[in-house]
Structure formats: structure tokens, C-alpha cells
Design a protein around this motif. Sequence first.
Motif, PDB file in Angstrom:
ATOM      1  N   LEU A   1       0.812  -1.209   0.000  1.00  0.00           N
ATOM      2  CA  LEU A   1       0.000   0.000   0.000  1.00  0.00           C
ATOM      3  C   LEU A   1       0.848   1.263   0.000  1.00  0.00           C
ATOM      4  O   LEU A   1       0.360   2.344  -0.317  1.00  0.00           O
ATOM      5  N   SER A   2       2.106   1.137   0.360  1.00  0.00           N
ATOM      6  CA  SER A   2       2.963   2.325   0.412  1.00  0.00           C
ATOM      7  C   SER A   2       3.492   2.711  -0.968  1.00  0.00           C
ATOM      8  O   SER A   2       4.032   3.793  -1.145  1.00  0.00           O
ATOM      9  N   GLU A   3       3.336   1.828  -1.952  1.00  0.00           N
ATOM     10  CA  GLU A   3       3.817   2.111  -3.300  1.00  0.00           C
ATOM     11  C   GLU A   3       2.719   2.818  -4.095  1.00  0.00           C
ATOM     12  O   GLU A   3       1.655   2.246  -4.319  1.00  0.00           O
ATOM     13  N   PRO A   4       2.946   4.059  -4.526  1.00  0.00           N
ATOM     14  CA  PRO A   4       1.897   4.802  -5.248  1.00  0.00           C
ATOM     15  C   PRO A   4       1.686   4.256  -6.653  1.00  0.00           C
ATOM     16  O   PRO A   4       2.590   3.707  -7.272  1.00  0.00           O
ATOM     17  N   CYS A   5       0.453   4.405  -7.144  1.00  0.00           N
ATOM     18  CA  CYS A   5       0.158   4.054  -8.526  1.00  0.00           C
ATOM     19  C   CYS A   5      -0.880   5.037  -9.050  1.00  0.00           C
ATOM     20  O   CYS A   5      -1.544   5.734  -8.285  1.00  0.00           O
ATOM     21  N   ASP A   6      -1.021   5.111 -10.366  1.00  0.00           N
ATOM     22  CA  ASP A   6      -1.975   6.003 -11.006  1.00  0.00           C
ATOM     23  C   ASP A   6      -3.138   5.199 -11.563  1.00  0.00           C
ATOM     24  O   ASP A   6      -3.075   3.974 -11.679  1.00  0.00           O
TER      25      ASP A   6
END
Length: 469
Positions: free
Chosen positions: A430-435
Motif C-alpha cells: 500500500l505504500s507504493e503509489p500508482c496512477d
Amino acid sequence: MFIDMAFYIMPLQGDSQLHTLMDDTRTRLMYLCELWQRWGDAEKIQRLFPDNPELAYRSDSLIEGTKRDTESYFILKLAALSDRKLEAFITEAEANFFEHRLKCGGPLTIKTAIAETVSHLATALKTWRMTGDQRKSMTQINKILKNLMVNGMVECSGREQCWHSIEVYFTFVLPLVRTREVVLRLGMAEVECHQVVILLRCLFEELSALVDKQLVSSKAVEAAHEDERLSQVMTRLQLLFRRTWLGGTPRPSRSLKHQEVEAQSKYFPLCMKNLFRKLHQTNRLRHPERFRLTLFLKDIGLPLEENIAFWEKYYSKCSAGACEHTWGAREKRYIYSIRHIYGLEGARYNRPSHSCSTLQSIQPSLQDMGGCPFSGCDIKEMLPQLVPLLGHNKNILEVIGKEIRTNRPMAACQTLMAYTKYTTGSKRSLSEPCDIEDIMDAMPKCLTMKPLQYYMETRNIKESLEHTL
């Protein structure tokens, strides 16, 4: 021969090639599906044809007022009148299409549509066999449309600041009455100029219902089924709709034990996850909530005895002195209720679970959970539920927030589903951002869903990963 501009009252007469008729009705159905799924988001509607080149190539049959447009409308109607789910969809989807045409066409389209409809209504009132109530409704609609033509509302170019208004029976504009957007006086609703498109949509839906009754009473539906060629077209349309509507989602391949439900709850849609969380915290649910969750558990693979054991596990924890809903006090009633859901008591009807559209219609309240959490809510109210699921991905949260604000609960839920599938499949934290572009491939292709479909979509990702290890 009559050709409608926007309202469809008079079916066309004459011959048509069967393959053209099938292609046109298929194009119309797929267009309605796409429009319905994008409804409420102007940007997505604008991209409908660029996103679907095949639909754009075949869009000649959707040109308003053409013979092919009217034919495809009535063939879809005939197919829908013998399929309850298709009928419910066509009713709303055609109203969306009608409203979209009026908004795109402006005053000239409105004027033409009303003029054509008044002419067709005059013919219908002279030639159709109707009940007294049907004739009364049609006469009132005719009067409203004529009043719109003479009071200046049709050709008005500045609707937002206009003073024009018209009085109609409140039953014709129930959506505006429910949202308190009209003033009521002695059963009459005052509809203002800027609300004319909504008024016309309401009249379109009312007339569509009257036309449906006429098609049934005139034996047109019966005759269509007796014609082998038309019957084949209608059957294909119904099958195409069900594939698009349900997305071909398979049922669970194995039965679940009641002890496995807690581990499986991470794959639940938010509506069922909230119910399970409440049950886990309080050991009981109100009857409507228990009914919804029991149906969902049946859907995901709990046999009767396991479903009974599931509820016994929680309700046996209720304190006998503090709660009258203990398993011991009401065991026979609870078991009977569950057996009833499985079709083993009462009318012995194996009850289907609730669809997303049904859950969206449930008014949210603190007392009654289990409706759609994305419907009729504020994004701020959703934060405590969404943040643990989305982590630091504010971009996805913003997209879900936009869908909620534009009253697109299905799109909000599908976005959350796509994110869950994407993070599970790529093993991202969940700490890894995505678009939003990252999760587009994980978006479901089906038009609408039941909670079961969310569960199967998210669970299957996890299972496919386990098989590759």
C-alpha cells in the motif's frame, strides 16, 4: 409510415433485411451498455466512440430519426418484454440515451421531438385500444407537450436564468419531487425552464411504459416470438445482454467451510465487508442486514449446513441476559429463515442475492448497513473505510471521490476492485503509489455486478498467483 425523432410511439411498417436488423440492434444494445456505464461522467461519455472504434463505425444505425434507429429501438423493446432483467436495463438506458440526445441537440432537437410526438399521440389516441387510465395519461402528456410549445419554453436559449415555468401533475415528475426540486401546490408541480430536459425524460419514460402495454395488448410480442427469424434475433440479443451484464463471472468451484469465511472476507466488496465487520464486532445484525449477508454467503459457496453453523457461531456469543437474539432463544426461527433462503421452506423459492443496483437503492443509515457504501454518501464519510484499503494512493482515492460526487457508485466500486486486483497481482504494498492508468487493465469488463462478481474477480487473482508458485 412514421419515423420518430426522439420519442418512440409508432413502430415502423415494411420489410428489412434480417442481418441488417440484427447488426443494428446489436450495435444499439452495446452502445446503450457503454453509455449506461459512463452515465454521469461527461468526459467518459465524450470518449465513448474513440474508445470503441467498432461502435463508431456502425453508428449510422443510431442516427436519430432514421428508419434503422426506430427499428432497432422496437426490436430491443420486443426482446426486453420477455426478459425482466433486460427490460429493467432498457427502460433506464433508453431514457439516458434520450436525455443525452436532447442535451447535445439543444432547443431545435427539443422542438422537433415535441412536434413529432404531438403528431404521433394524436394518431395513437384515435387508433389504439387502451384502458381509461392509459388514455387519460396519454391525453395529459399530450397537453403538457402542447403547453411547452406555446409558452416559449421549447425555444428558450437561456434556460438557467429563465423565468418560464409550467405546471404538471406531480406524478409525472417524481424524480424532481423526491429531490424537492419543484414547488408543489394542490398536486401540481411547478417545473421551471431549466428543468425541461428532466421533464421530457420523465414523459419519455411514461410514454415508453404506455407503448410497452400497447405492444403486449396488441399481441405484437406474441407474434414476434412466433416468427422464427425474429425469435432468433431476440434470443441472441438476450444472450448478448447477459454476457455483457454479468461479465461471464463463474460461480465458486468449491464449497466453503464456515471457518473459512473470515479469511475470505478480504476479498469481499465493501458493502459485504462492512456487514461482516459489524457482525464480528457485535455478534449480531439486524434482520435486513442478516438477510443480505446470508444470501451473499450462499453465493460464494457456503452450503446450507455451513451457513447455519456460521450464524450459530456468532449468535451463540450473545449474552442471554443482555440480548434477546441469542441462538439458544431463537434457534428454530434462525434455521427456518436460512432454509427459506435456500428454497427449502415456505414457497420453496431459491432466492437470488441482491444486485448492486438493488443495494444502491437502500437509503444509508446508521441502523441499517449492507447497502452500497458508495451510493448517497460523502467522500469524507468514506475515508475511514477507504484509507486502510488504499494506503498512500491518493490518486486512486481522488478518482473514487470523483465517481462518488458524480453519483456513479458502480464506477467507484469497480475502481476499488481494479486497485485490489492490481496490487494483489503485482504484489505491491500500500505504500507504493500508482496512477489510475496503472490499474485500467484490471477494470472489470462487465456492465454491472453483484457482490459475488467482486468477490470472484479479486479472489481469482490470488488463486492464480498461488498456482504459479
